[in-house]
Motif scaffolding. Structure first.
Motif, PDB file in Angstrom:
ATOM      1  N   VAL A  24      37.474  41.046  40.241  1.00  0.00           N
ATOM      2  CA  VAL A  24      38.764  40.312  40.684  1.00  0.00           C
ATOM      3  C   VAL A  24      39.069  38.994  39.787  1.00  0.00           C
ATOM      4  O   VAL A  24      38.289  38.374  39.427  1.00  0.00           O
ATOM      5  CB  VAL A  24      38.442  39.683  41.966  1.00  0.00           C
ATOM      6  N   ASP A  25      40.194  39.264  39.207  1.00  0.00           N
ATOM      7  CA  ASP A  25      40.426  38.227  38.088  1.00  0.00           C
ATOM      8  C   ASP A  25      42.072  37.731  38.375  1.00  0.00           C
ATOM      9  O   ASP A  25      42.676  38.273  38.373  1.00  0.00           O
ATOM     10  CB  ASP A  25      40.870  38.938  36.710  1.00  0.00           C
ATOM     11  N   GLY A  26      41.785  36.346  39.082  1.00  0.00           N
ATOM     12  CA  GLY A  26      43.170  35.638  39.220  1.00  0.00           C
ATOM     13  C   GLY A  26      43.592  35.408  40.678  1.00  0.00           C
ATOM     14  O   GLY A  26      43.032  36.377  41.759  1.00  0.00           O
ATOM     15  N   ALA A  27      44.187  34.660  41.053  1.00  0.00           N
ATOM     16  CA  ALA A  27      44.418  34.241  42.304  1.00  0.00           C
ATOM     17  C   ALA A  27      45.253  35.263  43.124  1.00  0.00           C
ATOM     18  O   ALA A  27      45.166  35.508  44.284  1.00  0.00           O
ATOM     19  CB  ALA A  27      45.159  32.852  42.408  1.00  0.00           C
ATOM     20  N   ALA A  28      46.148  35.987  42.262  1.00  0.00           N
ATOM     21  CA  ALA A  28      46.956  37.053  42.822  1.00  0.00           C
ATOM     22  C   ALA A  28      46.076  38.165  43.211  1.00  0.00           C
ATOM     23  O   ALA A  28      46.422  38.944  44.345  1.00  0.00           O
ATOM     24  CB  ALA A  28      47.809  37.645  41.710  1.00  0.00           C
ATOM     25  N   GLN A  29      44.911  38.349  43.103  1.00  0.00           N
ATOM     26  CA  GLN A  29      44.175  39.622  43.462  1.00  0.00           C
ATOM     27  C   GLN A  29      43.275  39.035  44.767  1.00  0.00           C
ATOM     28  O   GLN A  29      42.631  40.107  45.250  1.00  0.00           O
ATOM     29  CB  GLN A  29      43.276  39.973  42.456  1.00  0.00           C
ATOM     30  N   ILE A  30      43.429  38.179  45.214  1.00  0.00           N
ATOM     31  CA  ILE A  30      42.758  37.539  46.386  1.00  0.00           C
ATOM     32  C   ILE A  30      43.291  38.392  47.651  1.00  0.00           C
ATOM     33  O   ILE A  30      42.310  38.884  48.324  1.00  0.00           O
ATOM     34  CB  ILE A  30      42.560  35.899  46.500  1.00  0.00           C
ATOM     35  N   VAL A  64      35.715  38.101  52.687  1.00  0.00           N
ATOM     36  CA  VAL A  64      36.174  38.340  51.479  1.00  0.00           C
ATOM     37  C   VAL A  64      37.138  37.600  50.914  1.00  0.00           C
ATOM     38  O   VAL A  64      36.909  36.949  49.832  1.00  0.00           O
ATOM     39  CB  VAL A  64      36.658  39.989  51.322  1.00  0.00           C
ATOM     40  N   SER A  65      38.104  37.187  51.947  1.00  0.00           N
ATOM     41  CA  SER A  65      38.968  35.998  51.331  1.00  0.00           C
ATOM     42  C   SER A  65      38.276  34.741  50.996  1.00  0.00           C
ATOM     43  O   SER A  65      38.761  34.050  49.726  1.00  0.00           O
ATOM     44  CB  SER A  65      40.143  35.945  52.426  1.00  0.00           C
ATOM     45  N   GLU A  66      37.553  34.335  51.970  1.00  0.00           N
ATOM     46  CA  GLU A  66      36.789  32.845  51.503  1.00  0.00           C
ATOM     47  C   GLU A  66      35.828  32.987  50.224  1.00  0.00           C
ATOM     48  O   GLU A  66      36.190  32.009  49.497  1.00  0.00           O
ATOM     49  CB  GLU A  66      36.129  32.606  52.688  1.00  0.00           C
ATOM     50  N   LEU A  67      35.066  34.029  50.239  1.00  0.00           N
ATOM     51  CA  LEU A  67      34.183  33.987  49.031  1.00  0.00           C
ATOM     52  C   LEU A  67      34.886  34.397  47.792  1.00  0.00           C
ATOM     53  O   LEU A  67      34.463  33.653  46.499  1.00  0.00           O
ATOM     54  CB  LEU A  67      33.076  35.322  49.295  1.00  0.00           C
ATOM     55  N   VAL A  68      35.805  35.249  47.747  1.00  0.00           N
ATOM     56  CA  VAL A  68      36.704  35.521  46.524  1.00  0.00           C
ATOM     57  C   VAL A  68      37.420  34.014  46.039  1.00  0.00           C
ATOM     58  O   VAL A  68      37.586  33.930  44.803  1.00  0.00           O
ATOM     59  CB  VAL A  68      37.556  36.761  46.466  1.00  0.00           C
ATOM     60  N   THR A  69      38.127  33.583  46.995  1.00  0.00           N
ATOM     61  CA  THR A  69      38.959  32.044  46.899  1.00  0.00           C
ATOM     62  C   THR A  69      38.008  31.282  46.134  1.00  0.00           C
ATOM     63  O   THR A  69      38.274  30.317  45.406  1.00  0.00           O
ATOM     64  CB  THR A  69      39.492  31.848  48.081  1.00  0.00           C
ATOM     65  N   ASN A  70      36.660  31.100  46.685  1.00  0.00           N
ATOM     66  CA  ASN A  70      36.007  30.069  46.302  1.00  0.00           C
ATOM     67  C   ASN A  70      35.492  30.526  44.660  1.00  0.00           C
ATOM     68  O   ASN A  70      35.281  29.552  44.065  1.00  0.00           O
ATOM     69  CB  ASN A  70      34.570  29.839  47.188  1.00  0.00           C
ATOM     70  N   ALA A  71      35.187  31.619  44.668  1.00  0.00           N
ATOM     71  CA  ALA A  71      34.567  31.886  43.224  1.00  0.00           C
ATOM     72  C   ALA A  71      36.129  31.904  42.056  1.00  0.00           C
ATOM     73  O   ALA A  71      35.718  31.308  41.109  1.00  0.00           O
ATOM     74  CB  ALA A  71      34.620  33.713  43.085  1.00  0.00           C
ATOM     75  N   HIS A  72      37.205  32.056  42.595  1.00  0.00           N
ATOM     76  CA  HIS A  72      38.343  31.626  41.674  1.00  0.00           C
ATOM     77  C   HIS A  72      38.600  30.287  41.604  1.00  0.00           C
ATOM     78  O   HIS A  72      39.022  30.000  40.388  1.00  0.00           O
ATOM     79  CB  HIS A  72      39.544  32.284  42.500  1.00  0.00           C
ATOM     80  N   ASP A  96      29.686  35.167  40.721  1.00  0.00           N
ATOM     81  CA  ASP A  96      30.685  34.526  39.856  1.00  0.00           C
ATOM     82  C   ASP A  96      29.908  34.077  38.694  1.00  0.00           C
ATOM     83  O   ASP A  96      28.627  34.110  38.714  1.00  0.00           O
ATOM     84  CB  ASP A  96      31.790  33.669  40.615  1.00  0.00           C
ATOM     85  N   SER A  97      30.765  33.499  37.770  1.00  0.00           N
ATOM     86  CA  SER A  97      29.786  33.237  36.358  1.00  0.00           C
ATOM     87  C   SER A  97      29.513  31.479  36.531  1.00  0.00           C
ATOM     88  O   SER A  97      28.671  30.967  35.900  1.00  0.00           O
ATOM     89  CB  SER A  97      30.932  32.898  35.423  1.00  0.00           C
TER      90      SER A  97
END
Length: 158
Positions: A24-30, A64-72, A96-97
């Motif tokens: 997942v790369d970028g906010a658009a992919q959340i 998924v939404s919360e964890l990916v948003t936090n990573a972003h 995430d990195s």
């Protein structure tokens, strides 16, 4: 976003039967991540026969939404999302990195924002955070079928 299917089995619980991963790369992919999670759960139900409650469907999308948003928001670069079925639950894992572990704040109805992990922990069977040699990995498990009345996604009550 391309989901990569890892393993499909014809066996039901307790062992893993299906897993998918996506970068997942970028906010658009959340939003795409949420959609991918929903499609994965729908496939578990339609193709593999796993019961998936409406509550579980919504909870997994939320996690998924919360964890990916936090990573972003808090880690540079892309993150890796993995969904895996095991022991009657779907584990949502996000790598995430950043090595900084998130702070889980105590409940505070007066606080505006920053309730994401508090909500995730409330809807999950388990929640884990681990530092990795590079970055961190957060894993939350949501029970798939917990509605005693059989309130399954996509099924109408009789």
């Amino acid at each position: 976003m391309n989901l990569v299917r890892h393993h499909h089995g014809q066996h039901r619980q307790p062992g893993p039967s299906a897993a998918v991963s996506a970068v997942v790369d970028g906010a658009a992919q959340i939003g795409e991540s949420r959609d991918a999670a929903r499609r994965f759960l729908e496939s578990l139900q339609a193709v593999h026969g796993f019961p998936v409650s409406r509550r579980a469907m919504g909870a997994v999308e939320l996690v998924v939404s919360e964890l990916v948003t936090n990573a972003h928001k808090y880690a540079p670069g892309p993150c890796l999302l993995t969904l895996e079925v095991s022991e009657g639950a779907v584990a949502v894992t996000v790598w995430d990195s950043s090595t900084a572990l998130p702070l889980i704040l105590p409940p505070d109805p007066g606080r505006v924002g920053q309730h994401g992990l508090e909500i995730v922990m409330a809807v999950c069977r388990s929640f884990e955070m681990h530092r990795e040699p590079v970055g961190k990995r957060i894993r939350a498990a949501v029970v798939l079928a917990d509605d005693p009345g059989g309130d399954l996604a996509g099924h109408q009550p009789m």
